[in-house]
Enzyme design. Structure first.
Site, short mmCIF file in Angstrom:
data_model
loop_
_atom_site.label_atom_id
_atom_site.label_comp_id
_atom_site.label_asym_id
_atom_site.label_seq_id
_atom_site.Cartn_x
_atom_site.Cartn_y
_atom_site.Cartn_z
N HIS A 66 0.83 -1.21 0.00
CA HIS A 66 0.00 0.00 0.00
C HIS A 66 0.87 1.26 0.00
O HIS A 66 2.05 1.25 0.34
CB HIS A 66 -0.94 0.02 1.20
CG HIS A 66 -0.22 0.07 2.53
ND1 HIS A 66 0.32 1.24 3.03
CD2 HIS A 66 0.04 -0.89 3.45
CE1 HIS A 66 0.89 1.00 4.20
NE2 HIS A 66 0.73 -0.30 4.48
N GLU A 140 -1.94 -7.07 7.57
CA GLU A 140 -0.56 -6.92 8.03
C GLU A 140 -0.31 -7.80 9.25
O GLU A 140 -1.23 -8.32 9.89
CB GLU A 140 -0.29 -5.44 8.35
CG GLU A 140 1.13 -5.10 8.77
CD GLU A 140 2.20 -5.50 7.77
OE1 GLU A 140 2.29 -6.71 7.46
OE2 GLU A 140 2.97 -4.62 7.32
#
Length: 504
Positions: A66, A140
């Protein structure tokens, strides 16, 4: 947009490490670098019998981290929390990645469900009609009580545990969990879902640590490689999966690692640590004789027009660095590429009429010449314009053994060159040579064996960057592999498969 729930694998199974998932000819276990014998035994016992699902046809998977988030900018530990969003810089990075990938006809997009990743995926995916699949296994790394803390707060509050997270992450324990080991288990689960999907071209948008784990598990590398294969904001990594004739686990090749929206050689840290020692591996420009040789890039003529363009583009990219030493083999294309880099470097600080050009030391090292070894192969790749991923896997064993031994000598020589500066200043060594040489030297850097040679791919004119935050005697951190954005229209696009139909 629809989602996949977290797998029961994550909740109930023992964390997995060091699984040689893709190449049955490789050793059963990778070389363990952790100092903990307990961790080594856990790695061995937990990786037995694991394989990737077979695939029907070649599959390319493009991983993107990202863009910059609000917590990235603040220096706050995010983990799998979902409070941060993209900054304006992060949105811009995602747009750059969209342009980088705009010509690709992806069949499907998988994304982490966290907002910073999902928004990046939406920007890159653009107007495509297919839905984005969110998968919680792609979130994550779970950092539990650390999440939300500024880094100095984590150090003050958790002391020894925070130090272990920084220095020995694979064995780091918090709230009864081993976050990195859990992450490696999730990565294996993600690959199972990606590979069974009926698609040829897959986009995956996720996060720093999980993308590291995806790359590492695909290559059969364990948790001791955490923070060794960098993933920058909106960095693009590409993996090629090729079915085996007999079925079973596909062959896997890392086509590139961490191609970033910005320059890969600009000032920055490696895994959070300043790296004053850096090695840049440059693949020389092409020559006409390269295109006519029996093996890729083994001719010994002067560079052609494309090769000269590649060399100039490389030299311009490296202007972000103050290079100390440029070494090359004796092959004509390597020498010419090195000369172009040196001339541009020496002239960079010399804008006035009376200035004295900066001196850059240049050396020609026969240990960097491996072309004669490759031409011993009876395989014939003459006329191949698009060198396929994993082509080194197709060489005879005696050829790969000679290549591995010769590259080991070259690697030791480069480490010696990197160790020569002792004045505390940055030391940057450029090495110009054949793609097979650089692939082999990266294998030595990662403490692998010759069985891994087919697991990496490099194009002519590409650069790969290795940082040494603990000095030349410490572990190398791979900043990028096969970076080609500097070549512009003269590069092979990220989205073009390098799987060749020809067998040789």
């Amino acid at each position: 947009m629809y989602s996949i729930a977290a797998s029961s694998f994550f909740n109930h199974c023992k964390p997995l490490q060091n699984s040689p998932f893709h190449n049955p000819n490789r050793p059963l276990f990778t070389v363990i670098r952790s100092s903990s014998s307990v961790a080594q035994e856990a790695d061995k016992s937990s990786s037995e019998g694991l394989e990737f699902p077979p695939i029907k046809g070649a599959k390319r998977v493009v991983l993107v981290r990202h863009g910059q988030s609000t917590w990235n900018a603040e220096g706050r530990i995010q983990g799998s929390s979902d409070f941060s969003v993209l900054t304006s810089k992060g949105e811009s990075q995602a747009e750059t990645s969209r342009q980088m990938l705009i010509d690709d006809s992806f069949d499907i997009c998988f994304s982490s469900p966290l907002r910073r990743s999902k928004r990046t995926a939406e920007i890159i995916w653009g107007a495509r009609e297919e839905e984005i699949i969110t998968d919680s296994d792609m979130r994550e790394i779970d950092l539990y009580s650390f999440q939300g803390l500024l880094k100095h707060e984590g150090k003050a509050k958790y002391g020894e545990a925070f130090s272990q997270w920084q220095l020995d992450a694979p064995n780091f324990v918090i709230d009864g969990h081993y976050p990195v080991r859990e992450l490696w288990a999730r990565a294996k689960s993600c690959w199972d879902k990606i590979l069974v999907h009926e698609s040829k071209s897959v986009l995956v948008v996720a996060h720093n640590a999980v993308n590291q784990a995806l790359v590492a598990t695909a290559l059969g590398l364990g948790t001791e490689y955490f923070r060794i294969l960098l993933q920058s904001n909106c960095g693009v990594s590409v993996l090629d999966f090729t079915p085996q004739p007999e079925g079973g686990t596909p062959s896997i090749c890392l086509n590139r690692l961490n191609q970033t929206p910005g320059s890969p050689v600009a000032v920055g840290s490696s895994a959070g640590r300043k790296a004053s020692n850096r090695m840049v591996l440059v693949c020389h420009g092409v020559s006409e004789s390269d295109l006519q040789s029996s093996m890729p890039y083994t001719g010994n003529g002067p560079m052609n027009m494309l090769g000269n363009i590649q060399a100039q583009k490389i030299a311009e990219l490296l202007l972000d660095l103050k290079v100390n030493t440029v070494v090359s083999g004796t092959k004509m294309a390597s020498v010419e590429t090195a000369d172009t880099i040196t001339k541009v470097q020496e002239a960079a600080d010399c804008l006035g009429a009376d200035c004295i050009p900066r001196y850059v030391e240049t050396k020609q090292i026969p240990d960097l010449d491996i072309e004669s070894i490759l031409t011993q192969s009876e395989k014939d790749a003459s006329g191949l314009q698009n060198v396929p991923s994993g082509w080194l896997n197709r060489l005879e064993d005696e050829v790969t053994t000679s290549l591995w031994d010769q590259s080991g000598k070259a690697w030791k020589h480069l480490l010696y060159e990197l160790s020569q500066r002792s004045d505390g200043q940055d030391n940057i060594v450029i090495a110009v040579g054949h793609p097979a040489l650089h692939i082999s030297m990266m294998g030595h850097c990662l403490n692998l064996t010759k069985e891994w040679l087919g697991s990496f791919h490099l194009n002519a004119g590409s650069i790969s960057v290795i940082d040494f935050p603990d000095g030349p005697s410490g572990r190398g951190v791979i900043r990028c592999i096969n970076y080609t954005a500097h070549l512009g229209r003269w590069s092979i696009p990220i989205t073009r498969s390098t799987q060749a139909d020809e067998e040789y």
